[in-house]
Design a protein around this motif. Structure first.
Motif, mmCIF file in Angstrom:
data_model
loop_
_atom_site.group_PDB
_atom_site.id
_atom_site.type_symbol
_atom_site.label_atom_id
_atom_site.label_comp_id
_atom_site.label_asym_id
_atom_site.label_seq_id
_atom_site.Cartn_x
_atom_site.Cartn_y
_atom_site.Cartn_z
ATOM 1 N N ASP A 158 33.190 -33.333 10.106
ATOM 2 C CA ASP A 158 31.966 -32.669 10.371
ATOM 3 C C ASP A 158 31.386 -33.098 11.900
ATOM 4 O OD1 ASP A 158 29.370 -31.360 10.107
ATOM 5 O OD2 ASP A 158 28.485 -33.183 9.452
ATOM 6 N N GLY A 159 31.137 -32.360 12.634
ATOM 7 C CA GLY A 159 30.658 -32.483 14.067
ATOM 8 C C GLY A 159 31.882 -32.424 15.246
ATOM 9 N N GLU A 160 31.470 -32.682 16.182
ATOM 10 C CA GLU A 160 32.379 -32.604 17.596
ATOM 11 C C GLU A 160 33.737 -33.557 17.460
ATOM 12 O OE1 GLU A 160 30.098 -33.388 20.717
ATOM 13 O OE2 GLU A 160 28.926 -31.690 20.462
ATOM 14 N N SER A 161 33.837 -34.713 16.785
ATOM 15 C CA SER A 161 35.097 -35.227 16.748
ATOM 16 C C SER A 161 35.483 -35.916 15.370
ATOM 17 C CB SER A 161 34.810 -36.348 17.715
ATOM 18 O OG SER A 161 33.854 -37.048 17.246
ATOM 19 N N VAL A 162 36.700 -36.321 15.243
ATOM 20 C CA VAL A 162 37.048 -36.824 13.978
ATOM 21 C C VAL A 162 36.813 -38.360 13.945
ATOM 22 C CG1 VAL A 162 39.060 -35.277 14.113
ATOM 23 C CG2 VAL A 162 39.139 -37.670 14.911
ATOM 24 N N THR A 163 36.750 -38.982 12.563
ATOM 25 C CA THR A 163 36.181 -40.234 12.508
ATOM 26 C C THR A 163 36.990 -41.311 13.364
ATOM 27 O OG1 THR A 163 35.627 -39.625 10.208
ATOM 28 C CG2 THR A 163 35.785 -42.139 10.504
ATOM 29 N N GLY A 164 36.311 -41.883 14.023
ATOM 30 C CA GLY A 164 36.791 -43.077 14.804
ATOM 31 C C GLY A 164 37.054 -42.699 16.272
ATOM 32 N N ASN A 220 38.674 -29.672 -7.641
ATOM 33 C CA ASN A 220 39.247 -30.675 -6.483
ATOM 34 C C ASN A 220 37.954 -30.999 -5.438
ATOM 35 O OD1 ASN A 220 41.627 -30.246 -7.561
ATOM 36 N ND2 ASN A 220 42.178 -28.497 -6.281
ATOM 37 N N LEU A 221 38.336 -32.299 -4.837
ATOM 38 C CA LEU A 221 37.269 -32.594 -4.059
ATOM 39 C C LEU A 221 37.765 -32.628 -2.707
ATOM 40 C CD1 LEU A 221 35.807 -35.525 -6.056
ATOM 41 C CD2 LEU A 221 35.005 -33.227 -5.760
ATOM 42 N N VAL A 222 37.034 -32.278 -1.516
ATOM 43 C CA VAL A 222 37.179 -32.228 -0.113
ATOM 44 C C VAL A 222 36.154 -32.966 0.467
ATOM 45 C CG1 VAL A 222 38.054 -31.092 1.783
ATOM 46 C CG2 VAL A 222 38.808 -30.062 -0.493
ATOM 47 N N PRO A 223 36.130 -34.263 0.599
ATOM 48 C CA PRO A 223 35.212 -34.869 1.585
ATOM 49 C C PRO A 223 35.063 -34.447 3.153
ATOM 50 C CG PRO A 223 36.433 -36.574 0.274
ATOM 51 C CD PRO A 223 37.069 -35.303 0.233
ATOM 52 N N ARG A 224 34.028 -34.465 3.638
ATOM 53 C CA ARG A 224 33.841 -34.187 4.975
ATOM 54 C C ARG A 224 33.194 -35.350 5.747
ATOM 55 N NH1 ARG A 224 31.655 -28.335 7.329
ATOM 56 N NH2 ARG A 224 32.462 -28.509 9.399
ATOM 57 N N LEU A 225 34.070 -35.822 6.440
ATOM 58 C CA LEU A 225 33.537 -37.294 7.369
ATOM 59 C C LEU A 225 33.050 -36.717 8.537
ATOM 60 C CD1 LEU A 225 36.557 -39.659 5.956
ATOM 61 C CD2 LEU A 225 34.391 -39.004 4.649
ATOM 62 N N SER A 226 32.414 -37.738 9.356
ATOM 63 C CA SER A 226 31.751 -37.571 10.688
ATOM 64 C C SER A 226 32.075 -38.749 11.686
ATOM 65 C CB SER A 226 30.303 -37.313 10.595
ATOM 66 O OG SER A 226 29.690 -38.452 10.340
ATOM 67 N N ASP A 227 32.095 -38.592 12.611
ATOM 68 C CA ASP A 227 31.893 -39.783 13.618
ATOM 69 C C ASP A 227 30.535 -40.167 14.172
ATOM 70 O OD1 ASP A 227 33.657 -41.568 15.089
ATOM 71 O OD2 ASP A 227 33.202 -40.499 16.748
ATOM 72 N N GLY A 274 37.171 -18.305 -9.140
ATOM 73 C CA GLY A 274 38.179 -18.613 -8.683
ATOM 74 C C GLY A 274 38.094 -19.880 -7.581
ATOM 75 N N VAL A 275 37.026 -20.320 -7.290
ATOM 76 C CA VAL A 275 36.682 -21.552 -6.468
ATOM 77 C C VAL A 275 37.170 -22.702 -7.237
ATOM 78 C CG1 VAL A 275 34.795 -22.931 -5.478
ATOM 79 C CG2 VAL A 275 34.524 -20.378 -5.403
ATOM 80 N N ASN A 276 38.001 -23.093 -6.410
ATOM 81 C CA ASN A 276 38.605 -24.352 -7.253
ATOM 82 C C ASN A 276 38.529 -26.001 -6.472
ATOM 83 O OD1 ASN A 276 40.325 -23.718 -4.857
ATOM 84 N ND2 ASN A 276 42.265 -25.030 -5.849
ATOM 85 N N ALA A 277 37.527 -25.870 -5.635
ATOM 86 C CA ALA A 277 37.197 -26.973 -4.933
ATOM 87 C C ALA A 277 35.926 -27.268 -4.383
ATOM 88 C CB ALA A 277 38.256 -27.350 -3.598
ATOM 89 N N MET A 278 35.296 -28.324 -4.232
ATOM 90 C CA MET A 278 34.078 -28.631 -3.472
ATOM 91 C C MET A 278 34.005 -29.561 -2.377
ATOM 92 S SD MET A 278 31.258 -26.996 -5.015
ATOM 93 C CE MET A 278 31.429 -25.616 -6.119
ATOM 94 N N THR A 279 33.314 -29.105 -1.315
ATOM 95 C CA THR A 279 33.408 -30.133 -0.269
ATOM 96 C C THR A 279 31.924 -31.056 -0.333
ATOM 97 O OG1 THR A 279 33.662 -30.406 2.038
ATOM 98 C CG2 THR A 279 32.296 -28.684 1.478
ATOM 99 N N VAL A 280 32.077 -32.268 -0.301
ATOM 100 C CA VAL A 280 30.881 -33.159 -0.282
ATOM 101 C C VAL A 280 30.830 -33.971 0.942
ATOM 102 C CG1 VAL A 280 29.814 -35.133 -1.319
ATOM 103 C CG2 VAL A 280 31.476 -33.529 -2.727
ATOM 104 N N PHE A 281 29.787 -33.720 1.741
ATOM 105 C CA PHE A 281 29.596 -34.444 3.091
ATOM 106 C C PHE A 281 29.305 -35.860 2.870
ATOM 107 C CE2 PHE A 281 29.228 -30.114 4.258
ATOM 108 C CZ PHE A 281 29.164 -29.868 5.489
ATOM 109 N N GLU A 282 29.037 -36.559 3.924
ATOM 110 C CA GLU A 282 28.482 -37.803 4.073
ATOM 111 C C GLU A 282 27.398 -37.688 3.393
ATOM 112 O OE1 GLU A 282 30.972 -39.942 7.500
ATOM 113 O OE2 GLU A 282 29.145 -38.983 7.976
#
Length: 681
Positions: free
Chosen positions: A225-231, A190-197, A78-86
């Motif tokens: 990913d991390g303490e803050s959102v990108t930017g 489905n893809l869920v990218p995980r972005l950082s700052d 039933g897992v329908n998505a994967m998260t991909v980090f930077e």
């Protein structure tokens, strides 16, 4: 006090309740609009951390085969998505796409000694066909990190030399791996990218290019990913966030926000605002938790996240750990699969149970916000009614101040709304939530005193039960009047997403109890309030009183630790909660059905004959305020909160009848004992 003012206060106390009723009626369409909003997005996504999967695969004899096998098992479960980090050099190494060496290792490959001055990092591409994709990603990323990148080769294999220390280079972020993303998309995830700052500076053009590639792969949401959102980490924070939000909107991509972080990710609320709240809530089961969590606990946790807290993204982690007891490396993938799809004994898994509640695995979407017709006018009427309720409650303690409190409330509320509207509605919602149960119970105490004083003889048991039932119903309805005020005043999607919250939960749990106790002990009788206070203060302080005060203080402290979302719960109570959840589908609040309602109902019954029964009413006020507090959890669906309150009332009344029956038996036995001992009852 002038006679004319007393007259107006007396007239106002009778008619202002109609203003409260008008406000409640005005709030009903707003409440319905909230239900429409909450039911507009019933799909949820189960996301697995692909980086964790790669890390676990590095402990296996054939990592690539292991990854492919686990991807299929997870998909079937039933897992329908994967998260991909930077991506990082370390992660690309786990994926088998590159080999990374320090200077010493690279020199050994070349058959020579490493120069002392060389501390660079060396990369070799394992798949020549992937080099055209990965080389520019590595070169561009390390250029942004300030490290020179030059060509390097070993034994005919092309590679790169990065002018940065090995340990440092392994951690530097790069663009999410497009090869991994394409592979996962082809596998049906489905893809869920995980972005950082974490980049030295925000490069709007580079981020826009990433988002464009994400759109091509069907990405609908990104996580951070991390303490803050990108930017966020630059000097002009809002400018960068606005630029980032423009790119997200251009490609139709929203954001996911994790709940219950120790510190909320900085900039997430502002970015969600810029995006028009194209955002969903995410719940993560951390790597450390996943290694020790029991299957039933994990199952309950995932179900409650979706059903009770409007979570639309379940984020699962996995990590390989050295199990010294079993003498091997273990990982939680088998447990995850069993919890999601159910076990061989036929028990339903998380997915099947959530389907029964109307939630299905799929591509999630942000809530579609619905508004009631003329909602601004309706909320305005609700505000006036809430202020009126506050004034009426003040009038119960100080009748001479009713009109003054009403006028000052209208003027002060209007002024505060102009200066700080958010503060005004939050403060008014809190005060109205406190006043509704307080006024309800105070009016009950007044009615009970009138009935006792007007009775020429003790009221029969059957009449006391019937009277207690009617008074319990009347008081409960008036307490519940605080609910429409909370819902209507705080009806904004930012509360559903917990970007804003109901403020003052601790005060809500204490103030009604304290005010009711104040009224019970200081008001009524032949003395004035000051006279009653002096009488109580003049009472001798015995050891028994000191012990009682100590017990009350300890009970109050424990009670406060249980309030709010951060309240501490024992393992035994967690099991009890699980039983309730599995039995009823919706868990009633323990403080209501097991403690507050039975004591409150029995207290009314006893107070119809004994003055000391009012003490039980003070304790039972917990349930009256708790019903209102249930709706202060705005991220919980409104319909579920209604069911929770009704269940608590029903079960609490049954237990209350049992308490009354036990009391009657004990009272009969006591009477028999007195007669046998020769005393007079």
């Amino acid at each position: 006090m002038p006679q004319w003012l007393n007259k107006w206060n007396a007239i106002g106390a009778k008619w202002l309740w109609w203003v409260v009723l008008v406000g409640i009626v005005a709030a009903l369409p707003v409440m319905y609009a909230r239900v429409q909003t909450e039911t507009s997005a019933d799909n949820y996504e189960i996301v697995m951390d692909y980086r964790d999967l790669l890390q676990v695969s590095s402990t296996q004899p054939n990592p690539q085969v292991f990854v492919q096998e686990q991807l299929k098992r997870l998909k079937d479960a039933g897992v329908n998505a994967m998260t991909v980090f930077e991506s990082t050099l370390e992660e690309l190494g786990w994926a088998g796409e590159i080999n990374v060496y320090n200077a010493t290792q690279a020199a050994l490959l070349e058959g020579k000694l490493s120069p002392p001055e060389d501390n660079a990092t060396y990369v070799v591409f394992n798949q020549p066909g992937d080099e055209t994709t990965l080389r520019p990603i590595i070169e561009q990323a390390f250029a942004r990190h300030g490290a020179a990148v030059t060509n390097w080769s070993i034994k005919g294999a092309d590679g790169l030399r990065i002018d940065m220390g090995y340990d440092d280079a392994l951690l530097r972020p790069m663009q999410p791996n497009p090869l991994a993303m394409k592979m996962l998309k082809d596998e049906g995830f489905n893809l869920v990218p995980r972005l950082s700052d974490r980049f030295p500076s925000f490069d709007a053009a580079e981020v826009d290019r990433w988002l464009s590639s994400f759109q091509t792969l069907g990405v609908k949401y990104v996580l951070f990913d991390g303490e803050s959102v990108t930017g966020f980490g630059e000097g002009k924070k809002f400018d960068n966030l606005k630029t980032f939000s423009y790119s997200l909107k251009k490609y139709g991509i929203g954001i996911g926000m994790f709940e219950n972080l120790k510190v909320p990710q900085r900039g997430a609320a502002k970015l969600a605002n810029f995006l028009g709240y194209n955002a969903i809530r995410a719940h993560s089961v951390g790597e450390a938790e996943m290694t020790v969590i029991k299957k039933p606990v994990l199952e309950d946790r995932l179900i409650l996240a979706v059903k009770d807290r409007d979570i639309r993204l379940l984020y699962l982690n996995a990590v390989a750990v050295k199990d010294t007891l079993k003498g091997k490396v273990s990982q939680p993938l088998d447990n995850i699969i069993d919890v999601l799809q159910g076990e061989e004994d036929g028990s339903k898994g998380v997915i099947a149970q959530l389907h029964d509640f109307g939630y299905d695995v799929g591509e999630p979407s942000a809530f579609k916000v619905h508004h009631a017709p003329q909602e601004t006018l309706l909320r305005g009427l609700t505000m006036l009614a809430a202020i009126t309720l506050v004034a009426l409650t003040i009038g119960l303690f100080a009748p001479a101040l009713l009109v003054i409190a009403l006028v000052l409330g209208y003027i002060g509320g209007a002024g505060l709304y102009v200066v700080a509207p958010t503060l005004m509605v939050q403060a008014l919602a809190l005060v109205a939530a406190i006043c509704a149960p307080t006024a309800a119970v105070v009016l009950l105490v007044k009615k009970l005193r009138t009935l006792r004083e007007s009775a020429s003889s003790p009221i029969s048991v059957s009449r006391r039960i019937g009277g207690a039932l009617l008074l319990f119903a009347r008081t409960t309805v008036l307490s519940l009047a605080g609910i429409p005020f909370i819902v209507a005043l705080l009806n904004h999607i930012s509360y559903n997403l917990v970007l804003q919250q109901f403020r003052g939960v601790g005060l809500l749990h204490l103030a009604p109890i304290g005010l009711v106790a104040l009224y019970v002990f200081l008001y009524g009788g032949n003395n004035t309030v000051v006279g009653n206070a002096k009488r109580i203060l003049a009472m001798p302080l015995t050891v028994l009183w000191i012990v009682c005060l100590g017990v009350l203080g300890a009970a109050g402290l424990y009670y406060l630790t249980r309030t709010g979302n951060s309240g501490q719960v024992s393992g035994l109570e967690m099991q009890f909660r699980s039983i309730l959840e599995n039995t009823f589908g919706v868990r009633p609040r323990t403080k209501e059905f097991l403690l507050g309602h039975p004591i409150f109902f029995a207290g009314i019954f006893l107070a119809l004959r004994y003055r000391w029964g009012s003490v039980l009413i003070i304790a039972g006020t917990i349930a009256q305020l708790s019903m209102v507090d249930t709706f202060a959890h705005i991220h919980t669906p409104l319909l579920l909160s209604i069911i929770r309150v009704l269940l608590g009332l029903g079960i609490g009344l049954v237990l209350g009848f049992i308490l009354i029956a036990v009391w009657q038996i004990l009272e009969k036995l006591y009477g028999v004992w007195l007669k046998r001992s020769g005393a007079v009852l």
